[in-house]
Design a protein around this motif. Structure first.
Motif, short mmCIF file in Angstrom:
data_model
loop_
_atom_site.label_atom_id
_atom_site.label_comp_id
_atom_site.label_asym_id
_atom_site.label_seq_id
_atom_site.Cartn_x
_atom_site.Cartn_y
_atom_site.Cartn_z
N ILE A 95 0.85 -1.20 0.00
CA ILE A 95 0.00 0.00 0.00
C ILE A 95 0.89 1.25 0.00
O ILE A 95 0.64 2.21 -0.74
N TYR A 96 1.94 1.20 0.81
CA TYR A 96 2.84 2.37 0.91
C TYR A 96 3.52 2.65 -0.43
O TYR A 96 3.65 3.79 -0.85
N SER A 97 3.92 1.57 -1.12
CA SER A 97 4.60 1.78 -2.40
C SER A 97 3.65 2.35 -3.46
O SER A 97 4.07 3.04 -4.37
N LYS A 98 2.34 2.07 -3.31
CA LYS A 98 1.37 2.57 -4.29
C LYS A 98 0.88 3.98 -3.96
O LYS A 98 0.78 4.84 -4.82
N VAL A 99 0.56 4.20 -2.67
CA VAL A 99 -0.11 5.45 -2.29
C VAL A 99 0.87 6.46 -1.69
O VAL A 99 0.56 7.65 -1.60
#
Length: 445
Positions: A161-165
């Motif tokens: 999630i962190y890498s996407k958002v």
């Protein structure tokens, strides 16, 4: 939010002083009282301080944690009475409370994961240190491996999630489109095990049966709610994939709830029966969450709080009988109406709440959940009818088998409860039935 955390941290030295047991308990009640004045009814995070914040979901569950932990100390008087490592015990309860407080109030997903996992450690120590039978080692290992195995994928999912958002701040997370099935299962599976969903529920009855009364109270009261809280937070991100795949979990939890209710009907151990009934109740909560509807979210939150108070109270009752009779078997715990007549009223009040009789908060939660699940699909009517019927059946079985019948001849003629025990049961039952008067707090966010 930090002020409450510091209050609890500064209470830790009190745990290790002589004759400070009841002071710590009074301080916890005092903190609950102060936290009531800090009431937050919005769906936006407020009273932010560093990494901590609070909205209505956090508020209800933190309040529940404070309340149950205060009552755990009241219920565990025998630990203090027999001086069985009681300073360490009260330290463990306080540590668990601090970790739960942090879990419910952090606004960062990674820190939520960290505290979510670390609340396992004091629970494990409570079961291993103050449990009853030698099987508690096996129960502890079950608890540890089930939870850890399921939650490692969650960590990977959070990093994804962190890498996407590029943020893990909960209020800023939005619906992630085109999420693949593997990611969806990874993120949500840890919470399904914690709830626990049918098929991954085997750690729960084991842990409950081996845990001391305080361990059972916190397990039923708060730790099962961690899964529901995590799902409420996560479905903000997973709405689009949830609409595709949620029917699987919905079906599984409802059919599982019916099967677990049938398992309840042939239990002979008081604690095991109450533990399995928790699985059935959490099945319907999970079903409501999976509908992704407003009704479902509000009602599952309501039933989580109601079940926390009700189930915890039933475990206290089972423990009161256990302390008198030295057994939790229904073969020995029968005819208790002759043996402890005034406890029969409390058995009746908490059993009626457990099967969602008015005016308990359970009724409100279950009506809302029936609404949300039936509006999802009409097919669920069958399992919902069976679930409602069997939940009444096993609760009546628990009540009538334990209170009526011939009293076991090896017992004394009569035994009364202590004032402490009546107060303990009253403090479970009173909020459970009084919250219905101000139910818009739970139901209308």
């Amino acid at each position: 939010m930090l002020k409450f955390l510091f209050m609890m941290l500064f209470m830790i030295p009190l745990c290790f002083m002589n004759k400070f047991w009841w002071l710590v308990q009074c301080m916890l009640f005092f903190i609950s009282f102060l936290f009531m004045f800090n009431v937050i009814l919005g769906f936006d995070f407020s009273s932010l301080s560093y990494i901590f914040g609070c909205d209505i979901i956090s508020y209800g569950l933190i309040m529940l944690s404070f309340w149950i932990c205060s009552l755990m100390i009241t219920a565990s008087e025998s630990v203090y009475h027999y001086k069985f490592n009681y300073k360490m015990f009260i330290f463990m309860v306080l540590l668990l409370l601090i970790l739960l407080y942090c879990t419910f109030s952090v606004v960062n997903l990674f820190l939520f994961y960290l505290f979510f996992e670390s609340s396992l450690i004091p629970t494990l120590f409570l079961i291993l240190g103050w449990g009853y039978q030698p099987e508690r080692l096996q129960a502890g290992i079950y608890l540890l491996f089930y939870t850890l195995l399921a939650s490692l994928p969650l960590l990977v999912g959070i990093f994804n999630i962190y890498s996407k958002v590029h943020t893990l701040y909960i209020p800023l997370l939005t619906n992630m489109e085109s999420v693949n099935l593997i990611f969806y299962v990874c993120v949500i599976f840890a919470f399904l095990v914690k709830m626990p969903m049918f098929m991954v529920h085997l750690w729960l009855p084991k842990a409950h049966v081996e845990a001391p009364v305080s361990g059972s109270m916190i397990l039923a009261g708060v730790l099962l709610k961690l899964g529901g809280y995590g799902l409420l937070r996560m479905f903000k991100i997973l709405i689009s994939s949830g609409l595709c795949y949620n029917f699987i979990w919905l079906g599984l939890s409802l059919v599982g709830g019916v099967l677990v209710s049938l398992v309840c009907l042939r239990q002979t151990d008081l604690k095991a029966l109450i533990a399995y009934s928790s699985v059935a109740h959490m099945g319907i909560v999970l079903g409501g969450l999976m509908t992704l509807s407003y009704w479902g979210f509000c009602s599952s939150y309501t039933l989580m709080i109601a079940h926390g108070l009700c189930s915890s109270g039933l475990f206290c009752l089972a423990n009161i009988s256990y302390e008198r009779l030295g057994s939790r078997s229904l073969l020995i715990n029968k005819g208790l109406m002759n043996f402890m007549p005034s406890m029969t009223l409390w058995w009746f009040l908490l059993s009626s709440s457990n099967m969602a009789a008015p005016p308990s908060l359970n009724l409100l939660g279950e009506i809302g959940l029936l609404n949300s699940i039936v509006s999802y699909t009409w097919l669920t009517m069958i399992s919902l009818m069976l679930l409602s019927f069997f939940s009444a059946a096993y609760t009546l079985y628990l009540y009538s088998y334990s209170q009526h019948g011939m009293i076991y001849s090896g017992l004394y003629s009569c035994s009364m409860g202590y004032f402490r025990e009546y107060l303990l049961l009253f403090l479970h039952w009173f909020p459970l039935n009084m919250l219905i008067v101000k139910s818009d707090i739970c139901m209308l966010w």
